[in-house]
Design an enzyme around this catalytic site. Structure first.
Site, mmCIF file in Angstrom:
data_model
loop_
_atom_site.group_PDB
_atom_site.id
_atom_site.type_symbol
_atom_site.label_atom_id
_atom_site.label_comp_id
_atom_site.label_asym_id
_atom_site.label_seq_id
_atom_site.Cartn_x
_atom_site.Cartn_y
_atom_site.Cartn_z
ATOM 1 N N GLU A 13 -9.748 -2.117 4.939
ATOM 2 C CA GLU A 13 -10.402 -1.809 6.362
ATOM 3 C C GLU A 13 -11.519 -2.804 6.536
ATOM 4 O OE1 GLU A 13 -8.894 -0.036 8.466
ATOM 5 O OE2 GLU A 13 -8.407 2.027 7.825
ATOM 6 N N ASP A 46 0.813 -1.280 -0.007
ATOM 7 C CA ASP A 46 0.018 -0.026 -0.184
ATOM 8 C C ASP A 46 0.946 1.286 0.121
ATOM 9 O OD1 ASP A 46 0.794 -0.532 2.607
ATOM 10 O OD2 ASP A 46 -1.155 -1.059 3.222
ATOM 11 N N HIS A 101 -7.226 -4.560 10.209
ATOM 12 C CA HIS A 101 -6.949 -4.501 8.625
ATOM 13 C C HIS A 101 -5.728 -5.116 8.351
ATOM 14 C CE1 HIS A 101 -4.608 -0.330 9.359
ATOM 15 N NE2 HIS A 101 -3.912 -1.488 9.333
ATOM 16 N N ASN A 153 -7.644 -2.777 14.291
ATOM 17 C CA ASN A 153 -9.030 -2.908 13.686
ATOM 18 C C ASN A 153 -9.102 -4.279 12.842
ATOM 19 O OD1 ASN A 153 -8.030 -2.081 11.415
ATOM 20 N ND2 ASN A 153 -9.394 -0.323 11.210
HETATM 21 C C1 F6R Z 1 1.413 -1.376 6.101
HETATM 22 C C2 F6R Z 1 0.119 -2.016 5.998
HETATM 23 C C3 F6R Z 1 -0.514 -2.177 7.490
HETATM 24 C C4 F6R Z 1 0.210 -2.534 8.422
HETATM 25 C C5 F6R Z 1 -0.638 -2.481 10.058
HETATM 26 C C6 F6R Z 1 0.367 -2.566 11.470
HETATM 27 O O1 F6R Z 1 2.172 -1.493 4.759
HETATM 28 O O2 F6R Z 1 -0.209 -2.709 5.083
HETATM 29 O O3 F6R Z 1 -1.640 -3.296 7.389
HETATM 30 O O4 F6R Z 1 0.817 -3.728 8.644
HETATM 31 O O5 F6R Z 1 -1.371 -1.176 9.914
HETATM 32 O O6 F6R Z 1 1.191 -1.501 11.193
HETATM 33 P P1 F6R Z 1 2.246 -1.413 12.468
HETATM 34 O O7 F6R Z 1 3.166 -2.698 12.159
HETATM 35 O O8 F6R Z 1 2.860 -0.134 12.318
HETATM 36 O O9 F6R Z 1 1.721 -1.715 13.777
#
Ligand code: F6R
Length: 248
Positions: free
Chosen positions: A142, A66, A137, A135
């Site tokens: 989401e 992403d 995701h 959440n």
């Molecule tokens: C980032 C992504 C997100 C993160 C998730 C956890 O490329 O796709 O899904 O993996 O938000 O983020 P952290 O590791 O910062 O808790």
């Protein structure tokens, strides 16, 4: 499916070894990559192991999950910048080997389509690394995202913008939109490894462990993947039911 490790570093060392072996046995591996705090020790450990074993990374191809819409690649909070800083530059991986969706393109729908096609043209992902949002995701898919989704634009939830606000000087600077690989593309990877570390991930991991397949919990679809591994540290496992820990 769930594997508990004592620390994030223990996960990082183990997962680096898995990646290393994968690339040794197929130097043209196609890797699906994630950004975020969870990934930092993993990339650091991988770079160490790759350097000390003289691993050839010149033929791998990578696709990131992403990118924020509206942040240029050189913006310190763009995911391109994150990957260059934590992985590509220190590992000596050329820009020609890597792909992230562009958050600055003129035609965003076309960008989504092209990104999907590019993954397919590369033969699909051999392995996809994932973190998880509080959440549930995965990527920026989401809660409520259809499991059939391919690369698309998302409106980031307030929960995600609040969580990611820690990287920005002012929380209002967190972009409201992003491009993300879809759940269908994630599920098409030959192997998927989801990593969750820290006590702030304990609730979502307990929810993931107990839930059925539910679009309100995007990561739940991974339970249907034939090659899924979920690596969690003890802090993230702290709210799992006792029988789960025994079973693991
Ligand atoms: C980032 C992504 C997100 C993160 C998730 C956890 O490329 O796709 O899904 O993996 O938000 O983020 P952290 O590791 O910062 O808790």
């Amino acid at each position: 499916m769930f594997y508990i490790f004592p620390t994030p570093q223990a996960i990082a060392e183990h997962l680096s070894g898995v990646l290393l072996q994968k690339i040794q046995s197929n130097p043209k591996s196609v890797l699906g990559l994630a950004t975020g705090s969870t990934m930092e020790p993993i990339y650091a450990a991988f770079i160490n192991q790759a350097k000390s074993s003289g691993l050839n990374l010149s033929e791998i191809t990578t696709f990131n999950l992403d990118e924020y819409i509206g942040l240029a690649p050189e913006h310190p909070q763009s995911y391109y910048h994150f990957m260059q800083t934590h992985f590509f530059r220190p590992a000596g991986i050329c820009t020609s080997q890597v792909s992230l969706p562009s958050g600055m393109c003129n035609n965003i729908e076309e960008e989504c389509l092209l990104y999907s096609q590019k993954i397919q043209n590369a033969g699909g992902l051999d392995i996809q690394l994932l973190g998880i949002g509080t959440n549930g995701h995965i990527g920026f898919n989401e809660p409520g995202t259809p499991f059939s989704s391919v690369t698309h634009v998302v409106e980031l939830s307030e929960n995600t913008r609040r969580d990611n606000g820690r990287f920005f000087e002012d929380k209002n600077q967190v972009p409201t939109k992003a491009i993300t690989m879809g759940i269908k593309e994630i599920m098409s990877a030959k192997e998927v490894v989801l990593v969750a570390t820290g006590s702030h991930k304990a609730e979502v991991m307990a929810h993931l462990y107990t839930t059925g397949i539910d679009e309100q919990m995007p990561a739940s679809i991974l339970k249907e993947h034939r090659q899924i591994k979920i690596f969690i540290d003890e802090a993230a496992a702290s709210l799992l039911p006792m029988e789960a820990k025994l079973a693991i």
